[in-house]
Write an enzyme that holds these catalytic residues in place. Structure first.
Site, PDB file in Angstrom:
ATOM      1  N   LEU A   1      35.585  39.443  33.472  1.00 13.77           N
ATOM      2  CA  LEU A   1      36.917  40.044  33.461  1.00 13.77           C
ATOM      3  C   LEU A   1      37.960  38.953  33.698  1.00 13.77           C
ATOM      4  O   LEU A   1      37.792  38.163  34.645  1.00 13.77           O
ATOM      5  CB  LEU A   1      37.037  41.130  34.537  1.00 13.77           C
ATOM      6  CG  LEU A   1      36.295  42.430  34.259  1.00 13.77           C
ATOM      7  CD1 LEU A   1      36.357  43.357  35.469  1.00 13.77           C
ATOM      8  CD2 LEU A   1      36.872  43.138  33.027  1.00 13.77           C
TER       9      LEU A   1
ATOM     10  N   ASN B   1      39.060  36.277  47.094  1.00 20.72           N
ATOM     11  CA  ASN B   1      38.593  37.672  47.051  1.00 20.72           C
ATOM     12  C   ASN B   1      37.201  37.817  47.659  1.00 20.72           C
ATOM     13  O   ASN B   1      36.252  38.263  47.016  1.00 20.72           O
ATOM     14  CB  ASN B   1      38.640  38.236  45.627  1.00 20.72           C
ATOM     15  CG  ASN B   1      37.799  37.446  44.640  1.00 20.72           C
ATOM     16  OD1 ASN B   1      37.584  36.242  44.801  1.00 20.72           O
ATOM     17  ND2 ASN B   1      37.335  38.113  43.604  1.00 20.72           N
TER      18      ASN B   1
ATOM     19  N   HIS C   1      46.074  37.486  38.241  1.00 23.15           N
ATOM     20  CA  HIS C   1      45.063  38.098  37.378  1.00 23.15           C
ATOM     21  C   HIS C   1      45.828  39.052  36.468  1.00 23.15           C
ATOM     22  O   HIS C   1      46.269  40.120  36.899  1.00 23.15           O
ATOM     23  CB  HIS C   1      44.015  38.846  38.208  1.00 23.15           C
ATOM     24  CG  HIS C   1      42.945  39.477  37.359  1.00 23.15           C
ATOM     25  ND1 HIS C   1      41.647  39.012  37.332  1.00 23.15           N
ATOM     26  CD2 HIS C   1      42.976  40.530  36.501  1.00 23.15           C
ATOM     27  CE1 HIS C   1      40.932  39.740  36.497  1.00 23.15           C
ATOM     28  NE2 HIS C   1      41.721  40.674  35.975  1.00 23.15           N
TER      29      HIS C   1
ATOM     30  N   LEU D   1      33.670  30.563  44.983  1.00 21.50           N
ATOM     31  CA  LEU D   1      32.547  29.999  45.725  1.00 21.50           C
ATOM     32  C   LEU D   1      31.809  31.046  46.548  1.00 21.50           C
ATOM     33  O   LEU D   1      30.721  30.768  47.057  1.00 21.50           O
ATOM     34  CB  LEU D   1      33.023  28.874  46.652  1.00 21.50           C
ATOM     35  CG  LEU D   1      33.487  27.592  45.961  1.00 21.50           C
ATOM     36  CD1 LEU D   1      34.030  26.613  46.989  1.00 21.50           C
ATOM     37  CD2 LEU D   1      32.346  26.957  45.165  1.00 21.50           C
TER      38      LEU D   1
ATOM     39  N   LYS E   1      47.409  34.445  45.474  1.00 14.55           N
ATOM     40  CA  LYS E   1      46.747  35.112  44.353  1.00 14.55           C
ATOM     41  C   LYS E   1      47.113  36.584  44.292  1.00 14.55           C
ATOM     42  O   LYS E   1      46.969  37.315  45.269  1.00 14.55           O
ATOM     43  CB  LYS E   1      45.227  34.963  44.483  1.00 14.55           C
ATOM     44  CG  LYS E   1      44.432  35.647  43.361  1.00 14.55           C
ATOM     45  CD  LYS E   1      44.765  35.038  42.001  1.00 14.55           C
ATOM     46  CE  LYS E   1      44.047  35.780  40.863  1.00 14.55           C
ATOM     47  NZ  LYS E   1      42.682  35.315  40.668  1.00 14.55           N
TER      48      LYS E   1
ATOM     49  N   ASP F   1      37.008  29.724  36.388  1.00 17.44           N
ATOM     50  CA  ASP F   1      36.669  31.073  36.836  1.00 17.44           C
ATOM     51  C   ASP F   1      35.158  31.212  36.967  1.00 17.44           C
ATOM     52  O   ASP F   1      34.601  32.291  36.742  1.00 17.44           O
ATOM     53  CB  ASP F   1      37.235  32.130  35.883  1.00 17.44           C
ATOM     54  CG  ASP F   1      37.210  33.543  36.477  1.00 17.44           C
ATOM     55  OD1 ASP F   1      37.063  33.652  37.708  1.00 17.44           O
ATOM     56  OD2 ASP F   1      37.327  34.513  35.699  1.00 17.44           O
TER      57      ASP F   1
ATOM     58  N   HIS G   1      43.052  32.531  33.622  1.00 18.35           N
ATOM     59  CA  HIS G   1      42.005  32.905  32.659  1.00 18.35           C
ATOM     60  C   HIS G   1      42.557  33.745  31.507  1.00 18.35           C
ATOM     61  O   HIS G   1      42.119  34.868  31.264  1.00 18.35           O
ATOM     62  CB  HIS G   1      40.841  33.608  33.346  1.00 18.35           C
ATOM     63  CG  HIS G   1      41.193  34.678  34.349  1.00 18.35           C
ATOM     64  ND1 HIS G   1      42.077  35.700  34.099  1.00 18.35           N
ATOM     65  CD2 HIS G   1      40.750  34.889  35.600  1.00 18.35           C
ATOM     66  CE1 HIS G   1      42.168  36.488  35.147  1.00 18.35           C
ATOM     67  NE2 HIS G   1      41.376  36.008  36.080  1.00 18.35           N
TER      68      HIS G   1
END
Length: 343
Positions: free
Chosen positions: A219, A41, A136, A16, A99, A247, A174
């Site tokens: 990515l 992030n 990730h 967001l 995360k 994502d 993802h």
């Protein structure tokens, strides 16, 4: 079939941003999704429970009047993360996951992890309290080809973490390869995997063939067609390990079109219409609810949403851009006409 009603979906991986960007993009997610795992992030990143609480309040304050949307907050894991702060944030109900970004892997990941031994105490505490780790899944070693970084991460980082921290719940976020699909299918119920909307639609040719298409650059980067088809088979299978994490990652066009442009596809406005198209094309509309509305809550230990969302088979209207005070953001173009829309 001309109409499909499902339990209201959730988005288990959402960017967001903050400020003007957040105010512009948030209504699109809040329109269709009841809940979303919010990525931490920012600049600076959301690393403490106090920062997560402040960010949650910013999101709630920016919601359109009457919107029913719950942000599920996360903490950005660093080598200095305090396990006690993590446990307190989880116990309060504020934080639903932590995360893990390998340092340098993607947008605003410079504060991520380089030495995985330094996060062992936090991972052990998370396993003890049942707090999921969202990863990730790419290595950042410059010697590893960018198209191989997910597969290498599974072997070098993910599997050792899971072996050394039994009971830790992990979300492979993802995923983009058949390697990740096969790994997820071989694991127990402490491992789940999110799949994005855009990785079900594009392969690496869409980014590179006939000229560089920066609005398809993301990515982890899209891979070969064989990997895309493996993702579609996983998403449409109904397998509880796989669930939607869009994502959706907005960047202004100015930042996407730089000589070193930002990675991310902004899919929030038309995700559900694209997914209905994909699942119908694969003869799997009866599995759409599992992927978007049931498997994610099942993994995170949350109830399925009581309210519903109805899709109708009629062309809808979506903007090509969303305007923000910082500049326009291009909406993901799937490359085909959308025949479904949210009623």
């Amino acid at each position: 079939m001309t109409s499909l009603t499902i339990s209201r979906p959730d988005d288990w991986h959402l960017h967001l941003r903050d400020g003007a960007m957040m105010r512009a993009v948030l209504p699109w997610s809040a329109r269709d999704f009841a809940r979303a795992i919010i990525m931490p992030n920012l600049v600076p990143p959301v690393v403490t429970s106090a920062q997560a609480a402040a960010y949650r309040d910013q999101i709630l304050d920016a919601l359109p009047q009457g919107a029913a949307f719950e942000p599920l907050m996360t903490l950005y894991l660093t080598e200095d993360t305090d396990p006690d702060d993590v446990e307190a944030a989880h116990a309060s109900g504020l934080v639903r996951a932590v995360k893990l970004y390998p340092a340098g892997a993607t947008t605003n990941s410079a504060s991520g992890v380089s030495d995985f031994e330094k996060i062992r105490a936090t991972l052990d505490r998370m396993a003890k309290i049942g707090l999921p780790l969202c990863v990730h899944g790419e290595v950042t070693d410059p010697d590893i080809d960018i198209f191989d970084r997910e597969a290498v991460f599974i072997d070098r980082v993910l599997d050792p973490i899971r072996t050394s921290t039994p009971g830790l719940k992990v979300v492979m976020e993802h995923i983009t390869t058949s390697n990740a699909v096969d790994y997820a299918r071989a694991q127990d119920d402490t491992l789940g995997a999110t799949i994005t909307t855009h990785h079900l639609v594009i392969n690496r040719n869409h980014i590179l063939a006939g000229g560089i298409k920066p609005h398809y650059y993301c990515l982890p980067v899209a891979k070969r067609e064989s990997h895309r088809l493996a993702l579609r088979a996983a998403a449409t299978s109904g397998d509880a390990r796989f669930f939607l994490g869009t994502d959706s990652a907005p960047h202004t066009d100015a930042n996407k079109l730089l000589p070193c442009g930002c990675a991310g596809c902004f899919t929030a406005p038309n995700t559900m219409a694209i997914l209905a198209h994909v699942f119908e094309e694969d003869g799997a509309l009866d599995s759409l609810e599992a992927f978007t509305s049931r498997n994610g809550p099942g993994f995170y230990g949350l109830p399925v949403n009581a309210d519903t969302l109805t899709l109708t088979k009629q062309p809808g209207q979506w903007p090509t851009h969303v305007d923000t005070d910082d500049g326009p953001v291009t909406v993901f173009d799937p490359g085909f006409d959308l025949q479904w829309s949210v009623a």
